[in-house]
Design a protein around this motif. Structure first.
Motif, PDB file in Angstrom:
ATOM      1  N   ASN A  20       0.818  -1.220   0.000  1.00 12.44           N
ATOM      2  CA  ASN A  20       0.000   0.000   0.000  1.00 12.44           C
ATOM      3  C   ASN A  20       0.850   1.268   0.000  1.00 12.44           C
ATOM      4  O   ASN A  20       0.372   2.344   0.350  1.00 12.44           O
ATOM      5  N   LEU A  21       2.120   1.137  -0.392  1.00 10.80           N
ATOM      6  CA  LEU A  21       3.018   2.294  -0.351  1.00 10.80           C
ATOM      7  C   LEU A  21       2.486   3.453  -1.186  1.00 10.80           C
ATOM      8  O   LEU A  21       2.492   4.608  -0.741  1.00 10.80           O
ATOM      9  N   ALA A  22       2.012   3.172  -2.383  1.00  8.40           N
ATOM     10  CA  ALA A  22       1.518   4.236  -3.269  1.00  8.40           C
ATOM     11  C   ALA A  22       0.248   4.883  -2.731  1.00  8.40           C
ATOM     12  O   ALA A  22      -0.069   6.026  -3.103  1.00  8.40           O
ATOM     13  N   ASP A  23      -0.459   4.191  -1.856  1.00 10.64           N
ATOM     14  CA  ASP A  23      -1.656   4.777  -1.251  1.00 10.64           C
ATOM     15  C   ASP A  23      -1.309   5.749  -0.133  1.00 10.64           C
ATOM     16  O   ASP A  23      -2.140   6.570   0.265  1.00 10.64           O
ATOM     17  N   CYS A  24      -0.089   5.655   0.375  1.00 12.54           N
ATOM     18  CA  CYS A  24       0.270   6.399   1.588  1.00 12.54           C
ATOM     19  C   CYS A  24       1.326   7.485   1.375  1.00 12.54           C
ATOM     20  O   CYS A  24       1.527   8.309   2.265  1.00 12.54           O
ATOM     21  N   ILE A  25       1.996   7.476   0.239  1.00 13.96           N
ATOM     22  CA  ILE A  25       3.073   8.450   0.038  1.00 13.96           C
ATOM     23  C   ILE A  25       3.066   8.986  -1.387  1.00 13.96           C
ATOM     24  O   ILE A  25       2.813   8.245  -2.343  1.00 13.96           O
ATOM     25  N   SER A  26       3.293  10.280  -1.520  1.00 14.73           N
ATOM     26  CA  SER A  26       3.494  10.918  -2.820  1.00 14.73           C
ATOM     27  C   SER A  26       4.825  11.638  -2.748  1.00 14.73           C
ATOM     28  O   SER A  26       5.110  12.334  -1.767  1.00 14.73           O
ATOM     29  N   VAL A  27       5.653  11.464  -3.772  1.00 11.99           N
ATOM     30  CA  VAL A  27       7.000  12.050  -3.762  1.00 11.99           C
ATOM     31  C   VAL A  27       7.110  13.064  -4.893  1.00 11.99           C
ATOM     32  O   VAL A  27       6.897  12.730  -6.061  1.00 11.99           O
ATOM     33  N   GLN A  28       7.432  14.306  -4.513  1.00 18.18           N
ATOM     34  CA  GLN A  28       7.598  15.362  -5.508  1.00 18.18           C
ATOM     35  C   GLN A  28       9.066  15.526  -5.847  1.00 18.18           C
ATOM     36  O   GLN A  28       9.900  15.735  -4.961  1.00 18.18           O
ATOM     37  N   LEU A  29       9.398  15.408  -7.128  1.00 15.04           N
ATOM     38  CA  LEU A  29      10.761  15.574  -7.611  1.00 15.04           C
ATOM     39  C   LEU A  29      10.934  17.023  -8.048  1.00 15.04           C
ATOM     40  O   LEU A  29      10.355  17.455  -9.052  1.00 15.04           O
ATOM     41  N   ASN A  30      11.711  17.785  -7.283  1.00 16.08           N
ATOM     42  CA  ASN A  30      11.889  19.208  -7.564  1.00 16.08           C
ATOM     43  C   ASN A  30      12.979  19.374  -8.612  1.00 16.08           C
ATOM     44  O   ASN A  30      14.162  19.442  -8.296  1.00 16.08           O
ATOM     45  N   ASP A  31      12.563  19.431  -9.879  1.00 17.43           N
ATOM     46  CA  ASP A  31      13.448  19.482 -11.040  1.00 17.43           C
ATOM     47  C   ASP A  31      14.071  18.100 -11.276  1.00 17.43           C
ATOM     48  O   ASP A  31      13.676  17.112 -10.661  1.00 17.43           O
ATOM     49  N   THR A  32      15.055  18.040 -12.161  1.00 14.76           N
ATOM     50  CA  THR A  32      15.580  16.724 -12.557  1.00 14.76           C
ATOM     51  C   THR A  32      16.613  16.173 -11.576  1.00 14.76           C
ATOM     52  O   THR A  32      16.954  14.993 -11.658  1.00 14.76           O
ATOM     53  N   HIS A  33      17.118  16.972 -10.643  1.00 12.56           N
ATOM     54  CA  HIS A  33      18.171  16.489  -9.743  1.00 12.56           C
ATOM     55  C   HIS A  33      17.804  15.196  -9.005  1.00 12.56           C
ATOM     56  O   HIS A  33      18.647  14.307  -8.889  1.00 12.56           O
ATOM     57  N   PRO A  34      16.577  15.076  -8.470  1.00 16.47           N
ATOM     58  CA  PRO A  34      16.249  13.835  -7.759  1.00 16.47           C
ATOM     59  C   PRO A  34      15.585  12.759  -8.619  1.00 16.47           C
ATOM     60  O   PRO A  34      15.082  11.772  -8.074  1.00 16.47           O
ATOM     61  N   VAL A  35      15.603  12.908  -9.935  1.00 13.80           N
ATOM     62  CA  VAL A  35      14.901  11.956 -10.798  1.00 13.80           C
ATOM     63  C   VAL A  35      15.532  10.568 -10.740  1.00 13.80           C
ATOM     64  O   VAL A  35      14.880   9.558 -11.011  1.00 13.80           O
ATOM     65  N   ILE A  36      16.782  10.484 -10.307  1.00 14.09           N
ATOM     66  CA  ILE A  36      17.410   9.176 -10.132  1.00 14.09           C
ATOM     67  C   ILE A  36      16.704   8.371  -9.042  1.00 14.09           C
ATOM     68  O   ILE A  36      16.920   7.164  -8.891  1.00 14.09           O
ATOM     69  N   SER A  37      15.805   9.038  -8.303  1.00 19.03           N
ATOM     70  CA  SER A  37      14.963   8.342  -7.327  1.00 19.03           C
ATOM     71  C   SER A  37      14.084   7.289  -7.992  1.00 19.03           C
ATOM     72  O   SER A  37      13.721   6.292  -7.347  1.00 19.03           O
ATOM     73  N   ILE A  38      13.727   7.492  -9.243  1.00 15.52           N
ATOM     74  CA  ILE A  38      12.822   6.548  -9.910  1.00 15.52           C
ATOM     75  C   ILE A  38      13.474   5.172 -10.042  1.00 15.52           C
ATOM     76  O   ILE A  38      12.919   4.179  -9.540  1.00 15.52           O
ATOM     77  N   PRO A  39      14.642   5.045 -10.679  1.00 10.78           N
ATOM     78  CA  PRO A  39      15.253   3.714 -10.721  1.00 10.78           C
ATOM     79  C   PRO A  39      15.692   3.232  -9.335  1.00 10.78           C
ATOM     80  O   PRO A  39      15.711   2.017  -9.081  1.00 10.78           O
ATOM     81  N   GLU A  40      16.010   4.159  -8.435  1.00 15.72           N
ATOM     82  CA  GLU A  40      16.426   3.741  -7.094  1.00 15.72           C
ATOM     83  C   GLU A  40      15.267   3.126  -6.317  1.00 15.72           C
ATOM     84  O   GLU A  40      15.441   2.114  -5.619  1.00 15.72           O
ATOM     85  N   LEU A  41      14.078   3.689  -6.408  1.00 11.30           N
ATOM     86  CA  LEU A  41      12.929   3.067  -5.736  1.00 11.30           C
ATOM     87  C   LEU A  41      12.680   1.672  -6.309  1.00 11.30           C
ATOM     88  O   LEU A  41      12.434   0.715  -5.554  1.00 11.30           O
ATOM     89  N   ILE A  42      12.776   1.561  -7.619  1.00 11.49           N
ATOM     90  CA  ILE A  42      12.586   0.248  -8.244  1.00 11.49           C
ATOM     91  C   ILE A  42      13.646  -0.726  -7.747  1.00 11.49           C
ATOM     92  O   ILE A  42      13.348  -1.889  -7.431  1.00 11.49           O
ATOM     93  N   ARG A  43      14.882  -0.265  -7.634  1.00  6.68           N
ATOM     94  CA  ARG A  43      15.943  -1.140  -7.115  1.00  6.68           C
ATOM     95  C   ARG A  43      15.622  -1.626  -5.707  1.00  6.68           C
ATOM     96  O   ARG A  43      15.746  -2.822  -5.406  1.00  6.68           O
ATOM     97  N   GLN A  44      15.217  -0.720  -4.853  1.00  2.00           N
ATOM     98  CA  GLN A  44      14.918  -1.118  -3.479  1.00  2.00           C
ATOM     99  C   GLN A  44      13.749  -2.091  -3.419  1.00  2.00           C
ATOM    100  O   GLN A  44      13.771  -3.064  -2.658  1.00  2.00           O
ATOM    101  N   LEU A  45      12.728  -1.853  -4.222  1.00  4.35           N
ATOM    102  CA  LEU A  45      11.568  -2.749  -4.216  1.00  4.35           C
ATOM    103  C   LEU A  45      11.906  -4.125  -4.781  1.00  4.35           C
ATOM    104  O   LEU A  45      11.446  -5.156  -4.267  1.00  4.35           O
ATOM    105  N   VAL A  46      12.729  -4.160  -5.826  1.00  4.88           N
ATOM    106  CA  VAL A  46      13.069  -5.441  -6.477  1.00  4.88           C
ATOM    107  C   VAL A  46      14.138  -6.183  -5.678  1.00  4.88           C
ATOM    108  O   VAL A  46      13.971  -7.367  -5.328  1.00  4.88           O
ATOM    109  N   ASP A  47      15.222  -5.508  -5.366  1.00  3.36           N
ATOM    110  CA  ASP A  47      16.368  -6.183  -4.746  1.00  3.36           C
ATOM    111  C   ASP A  47      16.177  -6.456  -3.262  1.00  3.36           C
ATOM    112  O   ASP A  47      16.653  -7.471  -2.737  1.00  3.36           O
ATOM    113  N   ASN A  48      15.509  -5.546  -2.576  1.00  5.56           N
ATOM    114  CA  ASN A  48      15.388  -5.670  -1.118  1.00  5.56           C
ATOM    115  C   ASN A  48      14.049  -6.215  -0.654  1.00  5.56           C
ATOM    116  O   ASN A  48      13.957  -6.792   0.436  1.00  5.56           O
ATOM    117  N   GLU A  49      13.007  -6.026  -1.473  1.00  6.00           N
ATOM    118  CA  GLU A  49      11.663  -6.362  -1.003  1.00  6.00           C
ATOM    119  C   GLU A  49      10.972  -7.451  -1.814  1.00  6.00           C
ATOM    120  O   GLU A  49       9.853  -7.837  -1.482  1.00  6.00           O
TER     121      GLU A  49
END
Length: 782
Positions: free
Chosen positions: A278-307
């Protein structure tokens, strides 16, 4: 607040001889006392935020500024603390010496700070994540007209407004290096609310502080290598990246805080819910410009590799969680990373980006999108990873930050994405917090507003200022407003004298341009206009000119040669006009040193004319324009960014708009010839030629000649006069002169324009912006 309890706690943290305490000791004791008194309130808010759907704001910059006065204001204890200081025979104003937390470069970082302020005030569960830079942007001094940079060691006397949270430390892994990310939390106090937000800033530290064996073998530098390399990650905001090492460090920074922030979000979510389904039901993440866009593959990495999630499930979750704010229409500012750098530093992330790119291509083919469009929007193009394309593909919402900016995104910069996902696009015009940007920095004007409205509810509802429009023809009110403006100009002049040792007459018109130094913001155009006025006074074509102080505040990136040349040019013009007896009493050029949030608070309150002169279509929004408007300045500007909405709200008749518009430039640019204007307009030629004819000196650097050639022949990636300075120059000067003459000709009529700008600034409260984000993008509520 119980004043006696405060005094007891406060004095207990000071030396026995209280009167001998330094401003830094007073600040530390005050900060620690306030943090203790409001700790329970903060802890309760943290738990409440975790108990409901919440949002996280990820930003490379948070330009917080000096916290102490703002915190006292929003907590409603400013007067009590001031009285307590007075009883102890101390002066609260001595804390003016305290350093700013300059953890940002300009509007992007200041916007992030305003957003957190508004969310806290509105009772919304929004928290920020960023980097706790060891050194702020840099301390600027002006030496012989040149910018000089020095370190900004903003925590050298401590930081009483942050709490280190070792228990939440996480490890960040790069290829060949692992570092610790240690969080420091800053409270973000809301105004007249129990809600307190949190800004969590990550500091990079080594896993192993020191190698004693290597030191024993007399390899002294090698023994501390890990510590140095780790701490480099959070040492400086935006390190110079003109080499591969610099690029790697920037990429490390972006991954560092993105990875740590997502680990923190996931850890807290699992602790409360026991599952990430239910993570997507509970959290919204705002990427302020392109600097934090690497968060997208990083979240996928954490969900796939760790969870244990599949890539497909993780990508689907990411698309629901992330939202992307675009802050620029300039291609060079839309980040692109070389594939080899990403693969070298973050091989697993690169592998996931390839998967995201393949998923995008597959989706497009399935939707029947033509191949040419797919090739334009895919994430990996040749050897570059396009972060804006990844953000558009894997976000729920994409927003611009002013009406014209969002339209340009739809029409050109992100047109392919808009054609595919029109429902994702929104406009969220930027805003500013009225707490800091008038209630704190202009108490005199705030008191008048409160008196006329009968209460101070406007500090929570800036739209109430519109009710003051009825006083626009009340000469008594306008004269009181003029007196307040004059007081703020005197205060600013006194500060400039103390801070910069420059004398400015408060009886002159204060024409002010304060913003980051960049070619598209056209400080050079402003400089040319001053020189034009100088020549006009000298040859008699400009007469009865009202004494005017042209005040600049700006920092150039240390490696931005052309911008630094513009600073020198401005100061050279100041030398020319001040050394000429015909103009020394009419024109004053001031380039203030070390422009920051605290300096801005004084500048915005003392401004008569707000310079907002970017080339039409280049400034995404601007927020300085809003701060100046709110404090009763007229806008002298182009039809660009939020200037458009400012004149829509306050009336074009109450502002001074000049220059080519976006639709004009679309027709002009293909055949634009700056040399033709240069050849045909004698005054343009005279002003621009000052760069090479000996009027001013660049100290033998050749930088002025380079500026000259860039305007007439182009340079590096620039087309000739890429930002259309020569094309707009004559109209700009004529409009500026009209503005200055209007001020000197009828002060009451000009004050009416200024007053109506202030009255119609309600739209530009960040409270309005954040309320809209909360409802339409994040889906959060109090």
């Amino acid at each position: 607040m119980d004043k006696n309890v405060f005094i007891e706690k406060f004095t207990g943290k000071l030396p026995k001889d209280i009167k001998a305490a330094t401003p830094q000791q007073l600040h530390s004791a005050l900060g620690e006392t306030v943090m203790e008194l409001f700790a329970d309130k903060w802890n309760e808010s943290r738990q409440q935020h975790l108990s409901k759907r919440r949002a996280a704001y990820l930003s490379m910059e948070f330009l917080v500024g000096r916290a102490v006065y703002n915190n006292l204001l929003v907590l409603g204890i400013y007067d009590d603390v001031e009285k307590a200081f007075s009883e102890l025979e101390l002066d609260l104003s001595s804390l003016e010496e305290i350093e700013d937390a300059a953890l940002g470069n300009g509007g992007l970082g200041r916007l992030a700070a305003c957003f957190l302020d508004s969310a806290a005030t509105l009772g919304l569960p929004l928290d920020g994540y960023g980097i706790r830079y060891k050194y702020g942007l840099f301390k600027q001094s002006i030496v012989d007209g040149f910018q000089r940079e020095d370190i900004d060691d903003w925590t050298r006397y401590g930081d009483p407004w942050s709490v280190r949270c070792d228990e939440d430390t996480v490890l960040i892994e790069y290829s060949g290096q692992t570092v610790k990310a240690v969080p420091y939390d800053m409270p973000v106090f809301g105004f007249r609310t129990e809600n307190v937000g949190t800004l969590r800033l990550w500091q990079a530290e080594p896993v192993k502080e020191f190698d004693f064996d290597l030191f024993n073998k007399q390899n002294y530098l090698e023994a501390s290598k890990e510590k140095i390399f780790a701490e480099d990650i959070s040492r400086v905001l935006y390190p110079n990246d003109d080499t591969d090492d610099g690029k790697k460090l920037r990429l490390k920074q972006q991954y560092f805080f993105s990875c740590a922030s997502l680990m923190d979000i996931i850890k807290k979510h699992k602790a409360r819910y026991g599952t990430l389904d239910n993570l997507a039901d509970c959290i919204s993440v705002q990427l302020n410009d392109t600097h934090p866009v690497i968060s997208i593959p990083e979240l996928i990495r954490q969900l796939v590799d760790n969870e244990g999630y599949t890539f497909e499930a993780a990508l689907a979750m990411a698309k629901k969680i992330f939202n992307y704010t675009n802050h620029t229409v300039m291609q060079e500012a839309l980040e692109k990373w070389r594939t080899d750098l990403v693969e070298e530093l973050l091989p697993r992330i690169y592998a996931i980006i390839i998967q995201i790119n393949e998923a995008l291509i597959a989706d497009m083919y399935a939707a029947g999108v033509e191949k040419d469009k797919i090739n334009r929007i895919k994430i990996i193009k040749k050897d570059l990873i396009h972060m804006a394309d990844m953000a558009c593909y894997a976000s729920s919402h994409i927003n611009g930050v002013a009406e014209i900016h969002t339209q340009i995104l739809k029409d050109s910069v992100l047109a392919d994405w808009f054609s595919l996902y029109p429902e994702r696009f929104r406009n969220e015009t930027n805003g500013i917090t009225q707490r800091r940007w008038i209630a704190l920095c202009n108490k005199e004007l705030s008191a008048l507003i409160t008196e006329l409205l009968g209460n101070d509810d406007w500090i929570n509802d800036l739209d109430k200022l519109k009710e003051l429009s009825k006083f626009a023809d009340d000469e008594n009110v306008l004269r009181r407003f003029i007196d307040i403006k004059q007081d703020k100009k005197q205060q600013l002049a006194d500060f400039i004298k103390t801070h910069d040792d420059i004398t400015v007459s408060p009886d002159s018109v204060f024409d002010i341009q304060i913003k980051r130094l960049h070619e598209y913001k056209r400080q050079l155009l402003n400089a040319f206009s001053i020189l034009w006025i100088y020549y006009g006074i000298k040859d008699g074509s400009i007469q009865n000119f009202k004494p005017t102080a042209f005040i600049f505040g700006a920092k150039s990136a240390p490696g931005y040669r052309r911008a630094k040349a513009i600073i020198k040019f401005i100061n050279e013009i100041g030398r020319v006009v001040s050394s000429d007896p015909d103009t020394r009493d009419l024109i004053k050029v001031v380039f203030v040193q070390n422009y920051n949030v605290s300096y801005a608070e004084k500048l915005v309150a003392g401004t008569d004319i707000s310079e907002q002169i970017s080339t039409a279509g280049t400034e995404a929004s601007g927020t300085g324009n809003m701060k100046l408007m709110l404090n009763g300045a007229v806008t002298l500007g182009t039809y660009d960014g939020a200037n458009i909405e400012i004149v829509q709200e306050a009336g074009e008749e109450n502002n001074y708009i000049f220059g080519a518009r976006v639709e004009d430039l679309e027709k002009i640019v293909p055949d634009y010839d700056s040399r033709k204007i240069f050849a045909e307009d004698a005054m343009v030629r005279k002003v621009v030629s000052s760069l090479i004819d000996g009027t001013v000196s660049d100290g033998g650097s050749g930088d002025f000649r380079e500026l000259y050639m860039a305007l007439l022949d182009g340079a590096s990636w620039h087309a000739p006069d890429h930002y259309y300075l020569l094309g707009d120059l004559r109209d700009y000067v004529e409009t500026k002169l009209r503005c200055i003459y209007d001020y000197s000709g009828d002060r009451i009529s000009f004050a009416k324009k200024q007053w109506l700008n202030m009255c119609n600034a309600g739209k530009f409260s960040s409270d309005r912006t954040i309320a809209d984000y909360a409802e339409n993008i994040w889906g959060i509520c109090r």
